[in-house]
Design an enzyme around this catalytic site. Structure first.
Site, PDB file in Angstrom:
ATOM      1  N   PHE A 111       0.821  -1.218   0.000  1.00 11.42           N
ATOM      2  CA  PHE A 111       0.000   0.000   0.000  1.00 11.42           C
ATOM      3  C   PHE A 111       0.853   1.266   0.000  1.00 11.42           C
ATOM      4  O   PHE A 111       0.362   2.348  -0.311  1.00 11.42           O
ATOM      5  CB  PHE A 111      -0.958  -0.001   1.199  1.00 11.42           C
ATOM      6  CG  PHE A 111      -0.354   0.540   2.471  1.00 11.42           C
ATOM      7  CD1 PHE A 111       0.436  -0.263   3.279  1.00 11.42           C
ATOM      8  CD2 PHE A 111      -0.565   1.864   2.842  1.00 11.42           C
ATOM      9  CE1 PHE A 111       1.007   0.248   4.441  1.00 11.42           C
ATOM     10  CE2 PHE A 111      -0.013   2.372   3.994  1.00 11.42           C
ATOM     11  CZ  PHE A 111       0.786   1.565   4.796  1.00 11.42           C
ATOM     12  N   LYS A 112       2.124   1.138   0.331  1.00  9.94           N
ATOM     13  CA  LYS A 112       2.975   2.329   0.376  1.00  9.94           C
ATOM     14  C   LYS A 112       3.102   3.005  -0.988  1.00  9.94           C
ATOM     15  O   LYS A 112       3.425   4.177  -1.070  1.00  9.94           O
ATOM     16  CB  LYS A 112       4.340   1.965   0.952  1.00  9.94           C
ATOM     17  CG  LYS A 112       4.226   1.636   2.439  1.00  9.94           C
ATOM     18  CD  LYS A 112       5.551   1.397   3.105  1.00  9.94           C
ATOM     19  CE  LYS A 112       5.405   1.269   4.603  1.00  9.94           C
ATOM     20  NZ  LYS A 112       4.734   0.013   5.014  1.00  9.94           N
ATOM     21  N   ASP A 113       2.793   2.263  -2.073  1.00  6.01           N
ATOM     22  CA  ASP A 113       2.800   2.887  -3.395  1.00  6.01           C
ATOM     23  C   ASP A 113       1.781   4.020  -3.507  1.00  6.01           C
ATOM     24  O   ASP A 113       1.996   4.970  -4.261  1.00  6.01           O
ATOM     25  CB  ASP A 113       2.488   1.837  -4.476  1.00  6.01           C
ATOM     26  CG  ASP A 113       3.650   0.873  -4.703  1.00  6.01           C
ATOM     27  OD1 ASP A 113       4.817   1.295  -4.588  1.00  6.01           O
ATOM     28  OD2 ASP A 113       3.388  -0.314  -4.992  1.00  6.01           O
TER      29      ASP A 113
END
Ligand SMILES: *Cc1c(COP(=O)(O)O)cnc(C)c1O
Length: 465
Positions: A111-113
Site C-alpha cells: 500500500f505504500k505505493d
C-alpha cells in the site's frame, strides 16, 4: 493551508515547505492547522467518481495556495497510472458484509505505493518550479525502500539513497530495490542492522553539512505529511463503493507506525461516517497495550512473519496524541519528554477519547497462519500475513454485523512467501506479471561499512541529478 508542529514551538509552514522537510525543528510532526470538512450531501455527490477524480476532491483543500488544480490533477494522474488494476483500490468480498480493500495493485505490491507514487510526482513538480535539486535519504527494512525508489526513479531533480541492512532483507525485497538501475537511484547495503541504518539517516538529517550548499535532505518516511494525505483517499473510495455516506462503514488496519490508520481517523473527521476503526497489531503490540491498559511502554522488538509491522514505537501516534490532548503542544512536549524513560501514561480523558475512536487487537504468528489457511480453504483467496492480522482483528472486535467491515490489504502475498508456505501452501505465490523476471534482472548496490563518514562521503560524491 498552514501546517503546525505537534510540539508547538516551530514556525507554521505552508504545504510546499512541509513536503520538503522532515521533522519540525522542535522535534514534532507537522499537521494541518485546520481540517477540511465535507457535508454529507457533498460526499454523496461523489458516488461513482473514479479513484483519480475522488483523489482530486479530497486533496485539493490541503494543497491550496501551493499547487494549482490543473497541476494537482496531472500529479494524481501520473501517480496512479502505474497501478495494474483499473479500480486502483478494488474490493473483494471474503464473508457476509466483510471486504478486503486491495491496496497492493501498485508497482511494488504494497500500500505504500499509494503515498510514494504520489509523493515522487509531487516532488518532481515542486522542484521543477523552484529549480531546485534535493537528496532523498531513507532507511528500510522492507516495503518503504522499494516504494520510495519506484516513486523517485524518474524524477530529474532527486537523488535517492536508500540504506538497507546488508543480508538482512528478503530476496524479493532487496531485488525490488536493487534492480532499479537509473543513475539517480543509489542502494546502500550497510554492514549493520536496521537500527544502524535508521540512526545514520537521523544523524544525517540533524547535520546536513556533508551535502553541497544547494542540496537539502527530504524525508520519505511517514513523518512526511503528503504521505498521510494521499492515504485518506482510499477510505472515501471504499466507503462510497459500499454505500456511504447513507450508511456507516468500519475499517480494520494492520498497523505499524500508525500512518495508515491515522489517515482513516482523518477521513472520519472530514465527514466519512466511519463506525469502527480497528488497530490490528502483531506481537509488537505497544498500541494495543496502550488502548487496553494505558501501557505505552517500549518492549524489545520481536521479529515476526509480518515484518512490515515490526516496530517498537509508532512514530505517527504523536499526531493522534496531539488531537487527544486538544492540540496542546506543551502537553505533547511533556509527554514525549517523559517517554524518553521508555514509557508514558495518558490522561483519563485522552485515553477515553482514544477508546471511543479505536478498537484494538493483537494477533501473533500462529493465529495469523491459521487465518491465512482458513480463508484460503473457504474462498481460495490468499491473504498476505499483514492483511490476515487485520482480518482476524476485525472479526474479533466487530460490534455490528450489519455495517460493512473493510479490511485493508496492505501487501500482496507474493511478497511474503515464507509466511504463505508456513500457512500450508505448497508453492510460492506467483509474482504478478510485471515482476515475473525479478530474479533474472541485474542488481546494483554498494556495500558500505557501518560508519557515518563513509556513508556521507559516498552520498556527496555520487550525486547524479
Ligand atoms: C508499512 C506497512 C504496514 C504498516 O503501516 P503503518 O502506516 O506504518 O501503520 C502494514 N502492512 C504493510 C504490508 C506495510 O508495508
Amino acid at each position: 493551508m498552514k501546517y503546525i508542529s505537534t510540539r508547538g514551538q516551530a514556525p507554521a509552514l505552508d504545504f510546499e515547505d512541509v513536503v520538503l522537510t522532515g521533522l519540525a525543528p522542535d522535534g514534532g510532526l507537522y499537521v494541518p492547522e485546520t481540517l477540511p470538512e465535507f457535508s454529507q450531501e457533498e460526499i454523496a455527490s461523489w458516488a461513482g467518481l473514479s479513484y483519480e477524480e475522488l483523489a482530486f476532491k479530497i486533496m485539493a483543500p490541503f494543497v491550496s495556495g501551493a499547487v494549482s488544480d490543473a497541476e494537482l490533477k496531472q500529479i494524481i494522474s501520473e501517480a496512479y497510472s502505474s497501478f495494474r488494476h483499473d479500480a486502483i483500490a478494488p474490493l473483494v468480498q471474503t464473508a457476509h458484509n466483510e471486504w478486503i480493500l486491495e491496496l497492493f495493485q501498485g508497482p511494488t505490491l504494497a500500500f505504500k505505493d499509494f503515498a510514494l507514487q504520489f509523493l515522487g510526482h509531487l516532488l518532481d513538480h515542486l522542484l521543477k518550479k523552484r529549480q531546485q535539486k534535493v537528496v532523498v535519504m531513507g532507511a528500510t527494512s522492507g516495503d518503504t525502500g522499494s516504494a520510495a525508489i519506484e516513486g523517485c526513479r524518474r524524477c530529474d531533480n532527486i537523488d535517492i539513497y536508500i540504506l538497507h541492512p546488508y543480508k538482512r532483507v528478503s530476496d524479493v525485497q532487496r531485488r525490488q530495490m536493487t534492480t532499479v538501475l537509473e543513475d539517480n537511484v543509489h542502494n546502500i547495503a550497510l554492514e549493520g542492522n536496521f537500527d544502524d541504518c535508521q540512526n545514520m539517516v537521523k544523524a544525517s538529517f540533524g547535520d546536513q553539512s556533508f551535502l553541497p550548499e544547494d542540496r537539502q535532505l527530504v524525508a520519505v518516511n511517514s513523518i512526511n505529511w503528503a504521505r498521510i494525505m494521499a492515504q485518506i483517499v482510499y477510505y472515501f473510495y471504499a466507503g462510497l463503493a459500499l454505500g456511504a455516506p447513507a450508511r456507516p462503514i468500519s475499517f480494520s488496519v494492520p498497523t505499524g507506525n500508525f500512518g495508515d490508520i491515522f489517515a482513516g481517523y482523518l477521513a472520519k473527521r472530514m465527514g466519512l461516517p466511519i463506525d469502527q476503526l480497528v488497530i490490528a497489531t502483531n506481537s509488537n503490540d505497544i498500541l494495543h497495550r496502550c488502548l487496553s491498559g494505558n501501557d505505552h511502554s517500549k518492549q524489545p522488538l520481536q521479529h515476526t512473519l509480518s515484518p512490515s509491522m515490526d516496530i517498537m514505537v509508532s512514530s505517527n501516534f504523536e499526531r493522534m496524541l496531539f488531537d487527544l490532548y486538544d492540540r496542546d503542544g506543551d502537553k505533547i512536549r511533556g509527554l514525549m519528554e517523559d517517554f524518553k524513560s521508555g514509557a508514558m501514561h495518558l490522561d483519563e480523558s485522552a485515553l477515553s477519547k482514544a477508546r471511543e475512536l479505536f478498537s484494538s487487537y493483537k494477533v501473533d504468528d500462529d493465529v495469523m497462519l491459521e487465518v491465512i489457511r482458513d480463508v484460503f480453504e473457504r474462498t481460495e483467496y490468499l491473504l498476505d500475513p499483514h492483511t490476515a492480522i487485520g482480518l482476524k482483528a476485525a472479526r474479533e472486535t466487530r460490534r455490528r454485523q450489519d455495517i460493512p467491515m473493510v479490511c485493508l490489504a496492505t501487501a500482496h502475498p507474493a511478497k511474503f512467501p515464507e509466511a504463505v508456505r508456513k500457512a500450508g501452501q505448497d508453492t510460492d505465490p506467483a509474482l504478478p506479471h510485471h515482476m515475473a523476471d525479478l530474479f533474472q534482472r541485474e542488481e546494483r548496490y554498494e556495500v558500505l561499512a557501518n560508519d557515518i563518514g563513509t556513508v556521507q562521503s559516498y552520498i556527496a560524491k555520487n550525486l547524479k541529478a
